[in-house]
Design an enzyme around this catalytic site. Structure first.
Site, PDB file in Angstrom:
ATOM      1  N   HIS A   1       7.283   6.994   9.113  1.00 43.58           N
ATOM      2  CA  HIS A   1       7.802   5.701   9.556  1.00 43.58           C
ATOM      3  C   HIS A   1       8.613   5.891  10.834  1.00 43.58           C
ATOM      4  CE1 HIS A   1       7.448   4.327   5.146  1.00 43.58           C
ATOM      5  NE2 HIS A   1       6.481   3.738   5.849  1.00 43.58           N
TER       6      HIS A   1
ATOM      7  N   ASP B   1      11.092  10.493  13.152  1.00 41.47           N
ATOM      8  CA  ASP B   1       9.668  10.506  12.813  1.00 41.47           C
ATOM      9  C   ASP B   1       8.961  11.699  13.442  1.00 41.47           C
ATOM     10  OD1 ASP B   1       9.686   9.714  15.452  1.00 41.47           O
ATOM     11  OD2 ASP B   1       8.365   7.983  15.170  1.00 41.47           O
TER      12      ASP B   1
ATOM     13  N   ALA C   1      17.307   1.972  13.859  1.00 45.89           N
ATOM     14  CA  ALA C   1      18.181   2.056  12.697  1.00 45.89           C
ATOM     15  C   ALA C   1      17.441   1.954  11.378  1.00 45.89           C
ATOM     16  CB  ALA C   1      19.248   0.969  12.773  1.00 45.89           C
TER      17      ALA C   1
ATOM     18  N   HIS D   1      -0.128   7.412   7.841  1.00 42.81           N
ATOM     19  CA  HIS D   1       0.548   8.361   6.945  1.00 42.81           C
ATOM     20  C   HIS D   1      -0.400   9.462   6.488  1.00 42.81           C
ATOM     21  CE1 HIS D   1       4.370   6.382   6.548  1.00 42.81           C
ATOM     22  NE2 HIS D   1       3.919   5.315   5.913  1.00 42.81           N
TER      23      HIS D   1
ATOM     24  N   GLY E   1       0.810  -1.204   0.000  1.00 40.06           N
ATOM     25  CA  GLY E   1       0.000   0.000   0.000  1.00 40.06           C
ATOM     26  C   GLY E   1       0.841   1.250   0.000  1.00 40.06           C
TER      27      GLY E   1
ATOM     28  N   HIS F   1      -1.547   1.322   9.064  1.00 39.13           N
ATOM     29  CA  HIS F   1      -0.267   1.974   8.749  1.00 39.13           C
ATOM     30  C   HIS F   1      -0.464   3.113   7.747  1.00 39.13           C
ATOM     31  CE1 HIS F   1       4.214   1.703   7.858  1.00 39.13           C
ATOM     32  NE2 HIS F   1       3.786   2.239   6.719  1.00 39.13           N
ATOM     33  N   GLU F   2      -1.163   2.840   6.650  1.00 42.99           N
ATOM     34  CA  GLU F   2      -1.294   3.842   5.592  1.00 42.99           C
ATOM     35  C   GLU F   2      -2.201   5.005   6.007  1.00 42.99           C
ATOM     36  OE1 GLU F   2       0.773   3.794   3.385  1.00 42.99           O
ATOM     37  OE2 GLU F   2       1.376   1.694   3.223  1.00 42.99           O
TER      38      GLU F   2
ATOM     39  N   THR G   1       8.679   7.705  20.594  1.00 41.00           N
ATOM     40  CA  THR G   1       9.052   6.502  19.852  1.00 41.00           C
ATOM     41  C   THR G   1      10.567   6.415  19.834  1.00 41.00           C
ATOM     42  OG1 THR G   1       9.002   7.692  17.730  1.00 41.00           O
ATOM     43  CG2 THR G   1       6.995   6.551  18.410  1.00 41.00           C
TER      44      THR G   1
END
Length: 312
Positions: A226, A239, A248, A220, A177, A216-217, A244
């Site tokens: 991310h 982010d 890496a 955004h 997606g 998730h999408e 959070t």
């Protein structure tokens, strides 16, 4: 240059093309670049858990555009309804698998107070189920937004200031997606999902069969990045969320906790965050800091969606 003139270059290791689309727009549209800068300035000005908290639960009208070439891609309404159920549980922190959050992070879990419902009226005011179906000659779509227009073999968006547009289709290149961050062109604003990574049951296929690609999408779409900050495998990306941990790069599969990177011991990566790349069964939370960004998004660039009836 129209959205269909060039395919955004995708990361070979990623199943989400949101950042590729974002960078394509930054390179091709100076208005988008300035709008994104203004949105981030507004967002940073609203930091602090108490900011924006007085509002109640927001219900966002959704239209799902199903594009199908093979019959199996024409997924049933029930699969879409189950996807909405997942979104509502995840964004309200009511998902049963919150128990997977390590104890050290339980107090960081955030309720976004956002719910989603299929629209009951289309843009003309006529009754609708909130689901459109279009047979297409395109066997597989990419991230160039062709799925978002009838000209490209897809379906035109409903007004982005009144609906969350979700396109469900066959995607190629290993994509599950992608979404468009707030501030982009309204005719391509929304979320695109692979049909077999949508909802539960039906065509949904393990390990992306619990509806978390949409979680998730849509994150955004509400201005979340991310969790690793999109700097490859480095430790310098961000982010823009304080609670959070730095990590890496993207995590995949179902890691064991703790998983350390970027000197973030003893607790390590928050790989169970919806904005990582782990399997659906490993994802289970948004943090309060991520909710702050969503609050700012609804107060700013997506404020037209506040207090809308499902069909207006």
């Amino acid at each position: 240059m129209t959205p269909h003139d060039a395919e955004p270059r995708l990361s070979a290791s990623g199943w989400c093309a949101t950042m590729a689309v974002h960078r394509h727009l930054l390179d091709s549209d100076p208005v988008y670049a300035q709008t994104r800068a203004d949105i981030e300035s507004f967002t940073f000005g609203r930091r602090g858990w108490a900011r924006g908290r007085p509002r109640g639960v927001v219900t966002i009208p959704v239209v799902v555009h199903i594009l199908w070439n093979a019959a199996a891609q024409n997924i049933e309404d029930a699969q879409i309804h189950r996807q909405l159920d997942v979104l509502n549980a995840d964004f309200r922190a009511r998902n049963a698998d919150l128990r997977l959050v390590p104890a050290v992070w339980q107090d960081r879990v955030g309720d976004a107070r956002i719910e989603f419902a299929l629209a009951t009226a289309d843009p003309t005011g006529s009754p609708t189920t909130g689901i459109t179906r279009t047979r297409t000659g395109v066997r597989s779509f990419g991230a160039n937004d062709a799925v978002k227009s009838a000209r490209g073999g897809g379906a035109d968006a409903w007004p982005a200031d009144r609906y969350l547009n979700i396109w469900v289709c066959q995607l190629g290149g290993g994509l599950l997606g992608y979404a468009q961050f707030p501030g982009g062109p309204p005719e391509t604003d929304g979320v695109v999902l692979l049909h077999s990574a949508t909802g539960l049951g039906g065509t949904a296929t393990s390990p992306f069969d619990l509806g978390r690609t949409a979680t998730h999408e849509v994150g955004h779409w509400l201005n979340l990045r991310h969790i690793w900050g999109d700097d490859g495998e480095g430790c310098s990306g961000s982010d823009f969320v304080a609670d959070t941990p730095n990590q890496a790069g993207p995590n995949t599969g179902r890691p064991g906790w703790p998983l350390l990177s970027c000197g973030n011991g003893p607790d390590g990566d928050m790989f169970m965050n919806y904005m990582d790349y782990t399997d659906d069964a490993a994802m289970c939370l948004y943090t309060k800091g991520q909710v702050e960004r969503m609050d700012a998004c609804l107060a700013g660039p997506r404020s037209t969606l506040l207090n809308l009836p499902l069909g207006d």
